[in-house]
Enzyme design. Sequence first.
Site, PDB file in Angstrom:
ATOM      1  N   LEU A 115     -54.318  31.207 -71.491  1.00 40.18           N
ATOM      2  CA  LEU A 115     -53.955  32.032 -72.642  1.00 40.18           C
ATOM      3  C   LEU A 115     -52.449  32.233 -72.764  1.00 40.18           C
ATOM      4  O   LEU A 115     -51.905  32.283 -73.865  1.00 40.18           O
ATOM      5  CB  LEU A 115     -54.659  33.386 -72.556  1.00 40.18           C
ATOM      6  CG  LEU A 115     -56.158  33.356 -72.843  1.00 40.18           C
ATOM      7  CD1 LEU A 115     -56.790  34.702 -72.537  1.00 40.18           C
ATOM      8  CD2 LEU A 115     -56.424  32.982 -74.295  1.00 40.18           C
ATOM      9  N   GLU A 116     -51.781  32.349 -71.628  1.00 44.82           N
ATOM     10  CA  GLU A 116     -50.343  32.618 -71.674  1.00 44.82           C
ATOM     11  C   GLU A 116     -49.535  31.402 -72.127  1.00 44.82           C
ATOM     12  O   GLU A 116     -48.637  31.536 -72.967  1.00 44.82           O
ATOM     13  CB  GLU A 116     -49.846  33.087 -70.302  1.00 44.82           C
ATOM     14  CG  GLU A 116     -50.294  34.490 -69.911  1.00 44.82           C
ATOM     15  CD  GLU A 116     -49.664  35.575 -70.768  1.00 44.82           C
ATOM     16  OE1 GLU A 116     -48.690  35.279 -71.500  1.00 44.82           O
ATOM     17  OE2 GLU A 116     -50.156  36.709 -70.719  1.00 44.82           O
ATOM     18  N   THR A 117     -49.835  30.233 -71.576  1.00 42.62           N
ATOM     19  CA  THR A 117     -48.973  29.069 -71.865  1.00 42.62           C
ATOM     20  C   THR A 117     -49.742  27.777 -72.078  1.00 42.62           C
ATOM     21  O   THR A 117     -49.137  26.700 -72.031  1.00 42.62           O
ATOM     22  CB  THR A 117     -47.966  28.848 -70.712  1.00 42.62           C
ATOM     23  OG1 THR A 117     -48.689  28.560 -69.497  1.00 42.62           O
ATOM     24  CG2 THR A 117     -47.066  30.055 -70.507  1.00 42.62           C
TER      25      THR A 117
END
Length: 394
Positions: A115-117
């Site tokens: 989700l972050e990167t």
Amino acid sequence: MPAFAFHTDDTLDADNAQSFKTFLGTIRVKAIKKGISSATLDRAFKGLTPDPKIIKFDRNQAEFTLNFWRYINSRVSEKRLTKGRVKLEENQILLNNVYQKYGVPPSILVAFWGLETNYGKNVGKMNLVRSLATLSFDLRRRGFFTRELLILLELIDQGKLPLSVKGSWAGAMGNLQFMPSNVAAYAIDADENGILNLWGGLKDIFHSGSNFLKNIGWHRGERWGDEVKVAVDFKSSLANLKIKKTVQAWQNLGVVRADGKGFSASLLKRKASLILPMGHKGPAFLVYRNFRTILRWNRSILYALSVGHLSDRLQEKRTLIAKPITEPSLNRDDIKLIQTALKQLGFDAGDADGIPGSKTRAAVRDYQRANGLPIDGYVGYQLLQNLHKQRRGH
């Protein structure tokens, strides 16, 4: 043309670059008091200008505007699932070693990573000093971003990060998008090579992420939450993170697992909250204390639900049972209209900033209670329509 002129009611209105330069002067004073060298500050602030694009990004975050189904379908996509399962398999030994040490399941850690990167694909290319200086100059969360800027400057001064360090528009960096304060407090040089490599060193990345989650409250062996169904006559006003009951108490109120299975005996005594992320007509979730830990990473309920759901899907289990609802998403101006209308009707929704925070949701509950509507606090399309009709009626 003004060098830095924002015209929203929660943003500093500066008509020339001098205002920003003066602001940097106040940052310099604070930095020197923290022991940061003048040489580092000279290099960091030389020719530094604010970036108006940063403010636009800040005001248009998906967590503020997308509804539950649009958000979760974009975050937990088949492409992200397929890639995540590959990453789990590729890094199985390392992830299991990290799990043994910190108690954070591999699927949860990989869900954050995805989700972050997108598993390291989108780590950000913006100069972090400029990003954080811009957000510090802005008024919306000045205190928070000023602290982060000062910590970033300290890390640069200590040689732990380069002056040119890059990341997201919001000041986060590396595969797991750590803010500078998280780097300072929780990042680990796990391979002991003298470098905090949060960009390409998976050992550093996984140990740092798990260390962070453990320290902010992750409990080994516990789930984040469960999708549930509620009784037809269920009081929607009970759907609130501030309300905690045992799972047994929720069950007594007619809350059951959405997949029809019973709650385990060990879970019945655990405290949980019920949330309705798309109002009383949408899906329902019982969330436990590990969900609150995810919220300490990112305060968005939709983000936290996405982490939990992606983690479950990565383990090939627990797809959502609720049927998707087709509903237009609201933009920031729509939410501002809701906040303004509520205030005019006597319900304090806070500043009309277009961000549906806890104060806005509380005002929505008060409005719903006063008008005989289901009290779910949902800031959605139907609420906007109701307020439009009410204003026209007056």
